[in-house]
Design a protein around this motif. Structure first.
Motif, PDB file in Angstrom:
ATOM      1  N   ARG A 342      -0.370 -82.025 -57.548  1.00  0.00           N
ATOM      2  CA  ARG A 342      -0.092 -80.762 -58.206  1.00  0.00           C
ATOM      3  C   ARG A 342       0.800 -79.780 -57.432  1.00  0.00           C
ATOM      4  O   ARG A 342       1.031 -78.743 -57.850  1.00  0.00           O
ATOM      5  N   ARG A 387      -3.001 -75.618 -63.886  1.00  0.00           N
ATOM      6  CA  ARG A 387      -3.365 -76.214 -65.282  1.00  0.00           C
ATOM      7  C   ARG A 387      -1.814 -76.622 -65.755  1.00  0.00           C
ATOM      8  O   ARG A 387      -0.967 -76.288 -65.060  1.00  0.00           O
ATOM      9  N   ASP A 388      -1.750 -77.239 -66.828  1.00  0.00           N
ATOM     10  CA  ASP A 388      -0.677 -77.586 -67.291  1.00  0.00           C
ATOM     11  C   ASP A 388       0.417 -76.476 -67.761  1.00  0.00           C
ATOM     12  O   ASP A 388       1.613 -76.336 -67.625  1.00  0.00           O
ATOM     13  N   ASP A 389      -0.333 -75.214 -68.110  1.00  0.00           N
ATOM     14  CA  ASP A 389       0.420 -73.915 -68.485  1.00  0.00           C
ATOM     15  C   ASP A 389       0.233 -72.782 -67.538  1.00  0.00           C
ATOM     16  O   ASP A 389       0.428 -71.849 -67.863  1.00  0.00           O
ATOM     17  N   TRP A 416       1.986 -67.972 -66.425  1.00  0.00           N
ATOM     18  CA  TRP A 416       1.186 -68.497 -67.477  1.00  0.00           C
ATOM     19  C   TRP A 416       2.072 -68.613 -68.861  1.00  0.00           C
ATOM     20  O   TRP A 416       2.445 -67.666 -69.150  1.00  0.00           O
TER      21      TRP A 416
END
Length: 649
Positions: A342, A387-389, A416
């Protein structure tokens, strides 16, 4: 009648409005070779920017207040130089005091009585162009052929972690086109009511790549005071350069070189109507040359290693005060790692060395007259996909300068993506403006024994910056960006009397606070008609610390408009004709007073033959106005009308 007493050109404005009616707006219009109508609102949001994280990322994802001026924006506006082009960005303040005297900044701090604008970092193809003499910009020395510009990324807010000291209130990164995109011949001829210009470029192919060469000349006539008295600020300059780009497997190479020479009149300080006030102080002469080499190696998995080196020589003679010749050598290394889970990490370093020689006069001196200086820095930044977002970006830069030693420049950013079309971001940063030779080495002779005796004890000016932003889209029709910021400044420069009262020295006994709002957006009215609007609000407060009586700095440091606003209409009338109309409003400046003003600009373009475009350009059509400086010596920014012919094959 307008504020200057001259007739308002209602006929031009009404004609422009009539032409702007969307009679053919429902047709999908494509200009041959044009980028504008091919880019939807969504595609504009997907333009890659590199100044925010030192790697390409979508504008929509960038966690910073960044505005992109595209090549098509520059062409449609009909601007003449980089300073005029920056008027297209709503998040930067551009003020002109004379033909060559521009004051440009973001989020305020646009120069004072004892501190020229010095908190904005400007780069051309990765080459920093601020002057080490005073940490600010000589805008007449920083020019390009505008037809070669690919984009200008304007970041309002700190960029110290990635780009170093002096990137306090903003970063402007000018990127020119790859040589493969400038093949063939291009000729530009322009005649304006206050000057003219000509430029030629030729590009060709070579083994594994492409090259181009260009030359340009221009001149501006004298401007005038509000009274109509001429000012000795006429300006002529010539410039030439070349660029080559080529690739071999995973290797990318680029070489860029430029040389220039200019002459400009120098207005004399004086009073309106004083005998000989239009004679000036003697011509300022400038010349210089620079060469930049860049190598990039693409790694497996998406990483890269980049090395860039440049050499820059500049000479400036300003009678009767000083002459300055400076050589700058700079080496930058960067490693962008392939994604590690990540994490996306970029790190690197920079080393800069300068040789500076000033020929002093009886009016001002830099002691020592000759000086060698070195700057060294290391930086690292990690972008973590929580996170993905949700993304967290954290970075730090260590930079050592000749005057205050090591400075640490950290920043943390959180973004975000609430939905694919809506993103929020927040940031906390610390950045500094390191002292320059003007802060430390400047002396003004006078009894006893100096009126101004430098500033051997000066500190770096610091800023802690807090930002909160939002960027979004409403379908395929509307896009917008809003940023709120809070800046806390410390150790700002002052002019203080020595304890024995015998001289004035530079110190750092002022602090300040500013807060503001930046907003802009685009509305696609029809397939061929787009509106772009922007506005800023700014409030600044500055106070002295105990030990300083420099009330003048407090009065003049916040010489920035409390608000700015602009509206641009871009309309492709048909395959051959287009119309651009722009309206700008700038708030008043404080002590010394400069009134608020409106400015209306327009350009009508006509593709009269294949490869040939004729433009009629008007600036300040509602009349001239003042933008910066003391009333007795500042030039009016005049109304001008010009014709431009562009031919390419």
């Amino acid at each position: 009648m307008n504020a200057t007493g001259r007739p308002f050109p209602w006929t031009l404005l009404l004609a422009g409005l009539a032409l702007a009616q969307p009679a053919c707006a429902d047709d999908a219009v494509r200009r041959p070779g044009g980028e504008f109508v091919d880019l939807s609102i969504e595609e504009l949001a997907n333009i890659d920017v590199t100044s925010v994280s030192r790697r390409p990322e979508r504008l929509q994802d960038a966690p910073a207040s960044v505005y992109v001026i595209t090549a098509e924006d520059i062409r449609r506006a009909g601007v003449r130089n980089l300073a005029e082009a920056l008027n297209l960005a709503p998040n930067v303040q551009v003020a002109r005091g004379s033909n060559t005297d521009y004051f440009i900044s973001a989020r305020g701090m646009n120069g004072t009585s004892n501190s020229p604008a010095n908190k904005l970092l400007v780069m051309i193809d990765g080459r920093s162009v601020y002057s080490p003499l005073f940490s600010g910009m000589f805008w007449d020395e920083s020019d390009v052929m505008l037809e070669d510009v690919e984009r200008i990324e304007v970041i309002s807010g700190p960029g110290g972690t990635l780009w170093g000291v002096n990137a306090v209130n903003g970063v402007i990164s000018i990127t020119t086109r790859h040589a493969r995109d400038t093949q063939g011949d291009l000729l530009v001829l322009r005649a304006d009511s206050d000057g003219g210009a000509a430029a030629f470029r030729h590009g060709g192919a070579m083994a594994g790549g492409a090259w181009r060469a260009y030359a340009k000349v221009f001149g501006l006539a004298r401007s005038e005071l509000a009274s109509g008295q001429p000012i000795d600020d006429d300006w002529t300059q010539g410039q030439a350069g070349l660029r080559g780009d080529w690739a071999r497997g995973a290797e990318r190479f680029s070489v860029n070189a430029n040389t220039w020479r200019g002459r400009q009149g120098q207005p004399a300080p004086g009073v309106i109507g004083a005998p000989g006030a239009d004679k000036g102080l003697g011509d300022i002469t400038t010349h210089g040359a620079n060469v930049t080499g860049r190598w990039e190696h693409l790694l497996d998995g998406g990483g890269s290693v980049t090395a860039q080196a440049y050499y820059d020589y500049r000479y400036r003679r300003v009678p009767p005060t000083f002459r300055d010749a400076v050589d700058i050598a700079d080496l930058q290394l960067q490693h962008a790692l392939a994604p590690l889970g990540r994490h996306s990490i970029v790190w690197g370093g920079e080393y800069r060395y300068s040789w500076d020689h000033v020929e002093n006069s009886r009016f001002v001196a830099f002691l020592p007259a000759s000086d060698k200086q070195a700057w060294a820095s290391l930086f690292a930044q990690d972008e973590v996909a929580l996170r993905d977002d949700l993304r967290l970006t954290a970075g730090v830069r260590w930079e050592r300068n000749p005057y205050t030693g090591a400075e640490f420049l950290p920043n943390v950013r959180l973004s975000w993506r609430a939905t694919p079309a809506h993103a929020f971001w927040a940031a906390v940063s610390r950045t500094v403006r390191a002292p320059s030779r003007l802060d430390v080495d400047a002396y003004v002779p006078g009894a006893p024994p100096y009126l101004l005796a430098g500033g051997r004890g000066v500190r770096a000016e610091t800023a802690r910056v807090f930002e909160l932003g939002y960027r979004g889209q409403a379908g395929q029709i509307v896009s917008y960006s809003v940023t709120a910021f809070r800046n806390l400044y410390d150790h700002l420069r002052t002019q203080d009397v020595t304890p024995d009262g015998r001289a004035i020295v530079f110190g750092n006994l002022m602090e300040g606070r500013s807060r503001g709002l930046e907003a802009w957006g685009n509305v696609q009215m029809t397939d061929a008609w787009r509106l772009a609007a922007g506005a800023t609000l700014l409030h600044e407060e500055f106070t002295l610390k105990p030990g300083s009586g420099d009330e003048g700095s407090v009065m003049t440091t916040g010489r920035d408009p409390a608000y700015t606003a602009q509206l641009r209409s871009s309309h492709v009338l048909d395959e051959a004709r287009e119309l651009e109309v722009a309206v700008r409003r700038n708030g008043a400046l404080g002590y010394p007073d400069v009134p608020a003003y409106w400015a209306i600009d327009a350009r009508f373009g006509w593709r009269c033959a294949p490869g040939m475009e004729l433009s009629v350009i008007g600036t300040n059509l509602n009349g001239g106005h003042a933008e910066y400086g003391v009333a007795s010596v500042r030039g009016e920014v005049p109304r001008t009308v010009g014709v431009k012919l562009t031919w390419q094959r």
